[in-house]
Design a protein around this motif. Sequence first.
Motif, PDB file in Angstrom:
ATOM      1  N   UNK A 181       1.643 -17.116   4.584  1.00  0.00           N
ATOM      2  CA  UNK A 181       2.577 -16.785   3.502  1.00  0.00           C
ATOM      3  C   UNK A 181       2.380 -15.359   2.994  1.00  0.00           C
ATOM      4  N   UNK A 182       1.456 -14.620   3.607  1.00  0.00           N
ATOM      5  CA  UNK A 182       1.178 -13.243   3.188  1.00  0.00           C
ATOM      6  C   UNK A 182       2.169 -12.292   3.843  1.00  0.00           C
ATOM      7  N   UNK A 183       2.637 -11.322   3.080  1.00  0.00           N
ATOM      8  CA  UNK A 183       3.480 -10.254   3.600  1.00  0.00           C
ATOM      9  C   UNK A 183       2.834  -8.925   3.216  1.00  0.00           C
ATOM     10  N   UNK A 184       2.587  -8.085   4.198  1.00  0.00           N
ATOM     11  CA  UNK A 184       1.907  -6.805   3.970  1.00  0.00           C
ATOM     12  C   UNK A 184       2.824  -5.665   4.384  1.00  0.00           C
ATOM     13  N   UNK A 185       3.073  -4.757   3.467  1.00  0.00           N
ATOM     14  CA  UNK A 185       3.982  -3.643   3.736  1.00  0.00           C
ATOM     15  C   UNK A 185       3.466  -2.353   3.114  1.00  0.00           C
ATOM     16  N   UNK A 186       4.080  -1.263   3.539  1.00  0.00           N
ATOM     17  CA  UNK A 186       3.784   0.063   3.003  1.00  0.00           C
ATOM     18  C   UNK A 186       4.980   0.554   2.195  1.00  0.00           C
ATOM     19  N   UNK A 187       4.684   1.360   1.199  1.00  0.00           N
ATOM     20  CA  UNK A 187       5.740   1.919   0.357  1.00  0.00           C
ATOM     21  C   UNK A 187       5.601   3.433   0.362  1.00  0.00           C
ATOM     22  N   UNK A 188       6.656   4.119   0.807  1.00  0.00           N
ATOM     23  CA  UNK A 188       6.660   5.584   0.853  1.00  0.00           C
ATOM     24  C   UNK A 188       7.568   6.111  -0.251  1.00  0.00           C
ATOM     25  N   UNK A 189       6.985   6.642  -1.345  1.00  0.00           N
ATOM     26  CA  UNK A 189       7.802   7.006  -2.507  1.00  0.00           C
ATOM     27  C   UNK A 189       8.529   8.336  -2.395  1.00  0.00           C
ATOM     28  N   UNK A 246       0.843  -1.187   0.000  1.00  0.00           N
ATOM     29  CA  UNK A 246       0.000   0.000   0.000  1.00  0.00           C
ATOM     30  C   UNK A 246       0.886   1.247   0.000  1.00  0.00           C
ATOM     31  N   UNK A 247       0.473   2.234  -0.782  1.00  0.00           N
ATOM     32  CA  UNK A 247       1.271   3.455  -0.936  1.00  0.00           C
ATOM     33  C   UNK A 247       0.933   4.442   0.178  1.00  0.00           C
ATOM     34  N   UNK A 248       1.951   4.810   0.945  1.00  0.00           N
ATOM     35  CA  UNK A 248       1.772   5.756   2.032  1.00  0.00           C
ATOM     36  C   UNK A 248       2.526   7.046   1.730  1.00  0.00           C
ATOM     37  N   UNK A 249       2.685   7.892   2.733  1.00  0.00           N
ATOM     38  CA  UNK A 249       3.334   9.187   2.541  1.00  0.00           C
ATOM     39  C   UNK A 249       3.977   9.644   3.844  1.00  0.00           C
ATOM     40  N   UNK A 250       5.092  10.339   3.718  1.00  0.00           N
ATOM     41  CA  UNK A 250       5.730  10.927   4.888  1.00  0.00           C
ATOM     42  C   UNK A 250       4.850  11.941   5.593  1.00  0.00           C
ATOM     43  N   UNK A 251       3.812  12.415   4.909  1.00  0.00           N
ATOM     44  CA  UNK A 251       2.880  13.357   5.533  1.00  0.00           C
ATOM     45  C   UNK A 251       2.228  12.764   6.778  1.00  0.00           C
ATOM     46  N   UNK A 252       2.169  11.430   6.846  1.00  0.00           N
ATOM     47  CA  UNK A 252       1.521  10.772   7.975  1.00  0.00           C
ATOM     48  C   UNK A 252       2.209  11.079   9.296  1.00  0.00           C
ATOM     49  N   UNK A 293      -1.960   8.226   8.019  1.00  0.00           N
ATOM     50  CA  UNK A 293      -1.647   7.650   9.326  1.00  0.00           C
ATOM     51  C   UNK A 293      -2.584   6.478   9.621  1.00  0.00           C
ATOM     52  N   UNK A 294      -3.852   6.640   9.269  1.00  0.00           N
ATOM     53  CA  UNK A 294      -4.820   5.553   9.463  1.00  0.00           C
ATOM     54  C   UNK A 294      -4.475   4.360   8.575  1.00  0.00           C
ATOM     55  N   UNK A 295      -4.055   4.633   7.335  1.00  0.00           N
ATOM     56  CA  UNK A 295      -3.656   3.553   6.429  1.00  0.00           C
ATOM     57  C   UNK A 295      -2.471   2.786   7.001  1.00  0.00           C
ATOM     58  N   UNK A 296      -1.490   3.510   7.532  1.00  0.00           N
ATOM     59  CA  UNK A 296      -0.326   2.852   8.123  1.00  0.00           C
ATOM     60  C   UNK A 296      -0.742   1.875   9.222  1.00  0.00           C
ATOM     61  N   UNK A 309       4.854  -5.850   7.732  1.00  0.00           N
ATOM     62  CA  UNK A 309       4.527  -4.810   8.696  1.00  0.00           C
ATOM     63  C   UNK A 309       5.541  -3.686   8.729  1.00  0.00           C
ATOM     64  N   UNK A 310       6.218  -3.452   7.601  1.00  0.00           N
ATOM     65  CA  UNK A 310       7.257  -2.436   7.531  1.00  0.00           C
ATOM     66  C   UNK A 310       6.908  -1.372   6.492  1.00  0.00           C
ATOM     67  N   UNK A 311       7.695  -0.310   6.498  1.00  0.00           N
ATOM     68  CA  UNK A 311       7.570   0.750   5.507  1.00  0.00           C
ATOM     69  C   UNK A 311       8.867   0.801   4.707  1.00  0.00           C
ATOM     70  N   UNK A 312       8.748   0.703   3.393  1.00  0.00           N
ATOM     71  CA  UNK A 312       9.927   0.868   2.548  1.00  0.00           C
ATOM     72  C   UNK A 312      10.013   2.324   2.138  1.00  0.00           C
ATOM     73  N   UNK A 313      11.076   2.991   2.569  1.00  0.00           N
ATOM     74  CA  UNK A 313      11.289   4.400   2.258  1.00  0.00           C
ATOM     75  C   UNK A 313      12.129   4.499   0.990  1.00  0.00           C
ATOM     76  N   UNK A 314      11.512   4.993  -0.090  1.00  0.00           N
ATOM     77  CA  UNK A 314      12.193   5.062  -1.379  1.00  0.00           C
ATOM     78  C   UNK A 314      13.432   5.949  -1.312  1.00  0.00           C
ATOM     79  N   UNK A 315      13.335   7.040  -0.579  1.00  0.00           N
ATOM     80  CA  UNK A 315      14.467   7.969  -0.516  1.00  0.00           C
ATOM     81  C   UNK A 315      15.646   7.365   0.234  1.00  0.00           C
ATOM     82  N   UNK A 316      15.345   6.556   1.263  1.00  0.00           N
ATOM     83  CA  UNK A 316      16.400   5.901   2.030  1.00  0.00           C
ATOM     84  C   UNK A 316      16.875   4.619   1.360  1.00  0.00           C
ATOM     85  N   UNK A 317      15.997   4.070   0.517  1.00  0.00           N
ATOM     86  CA  UNK A 317      16.337   2.820  -0.142  1.00  0.00           C
ATOM     87  C   UNK A 317      16.376   1.634   0.794  1.00  0.00           C
ATOM     88  N   UNK A 318      15.517   1.656   1.830  1.00  0.00           N
ATOM     89  CA  UNK A 318      15.516   0.565   2.799  1.00  0.00           C
ATOM     90  C   UNK A 318      14.194   0.553   3.570  1.00  0.00           C
TER      91      UNK A 318
END
Length: 246
Positions: free
Chosen positions: A179-187, A141-147, A162-165, A229-238
């Motif tokens: 076998x499901x993995x659920x994560x957030x992506x912050x572009x 799911x696509x999130x944002x640093x605005x949260x 913030x609610x999505x997170x 259950x993690x957030x992938x930060x595109x700017x940090x690359x991790x």
Amino acid sequence: MSDLLKGRLALVTGASRGIGRATAVALAEAGAHVIALARTVGALEDLDDEIRAKGGTASLVPLDIKDGEGIDRLGYTLFERYGKLDILIGNAGALGSISPLGHLEPKDWDNVFAVNVTANWRLIRSFDPLLRKSDAGRAIFITSGAAWKSTAYWGLYATTKAALNSLVATYAAETVNSAVRANLFSPGPVRTHMRAAAMPGEDANTLPHPTTIAPSILLLASPELTETGQIYDMREGKFISFRSPE
């Protein structure tokens, strides 16, 4: 074309433009069959043309993401036809008004929550059984640093993210033994229509194009992914911890 996701079935919401479109194309190029969901038929047909020109395949679903019963019907259709879903990309989003909280119209508040939060809950509700049928279900799911920033006048959008997170972190906790993995992506800032609406004076040429973002989203769709259950930060690359974001 590559074989990274060959034989996988991927659903992308908000697939007609921006990050959603770029991700849909990248998934198809990696071998996945893409279920592309968006409201605009013409834009979906353009996407289909691009995917087919690159040797990929797609099914088009013209649907308003706020149509919860439509999402349920789609879930049933996918179950009948495929029996599973391998990848879910919850990308569709709404910005709403950039305004003091006290000046927001209730209609605007309800609409942005419907798109950014309720629709994603409906996706989880409808597709969780299908993701569990996959040998490696991936929900992104696509999130944002605005949260986390609590910036003045951004309260509506920030609150929904913030609610999505929290929603996705909870889903990850509920599926941790599957076998499901659920994560957030912050572009971060990306050259999209939403960004242009939020920052009208910004030079779009200084921002990364959605096509440069999509490959990182594909990493979260990989069957080899272990994080959840993690957030992938595109700017940090991790990945960054949901509980202690940078």
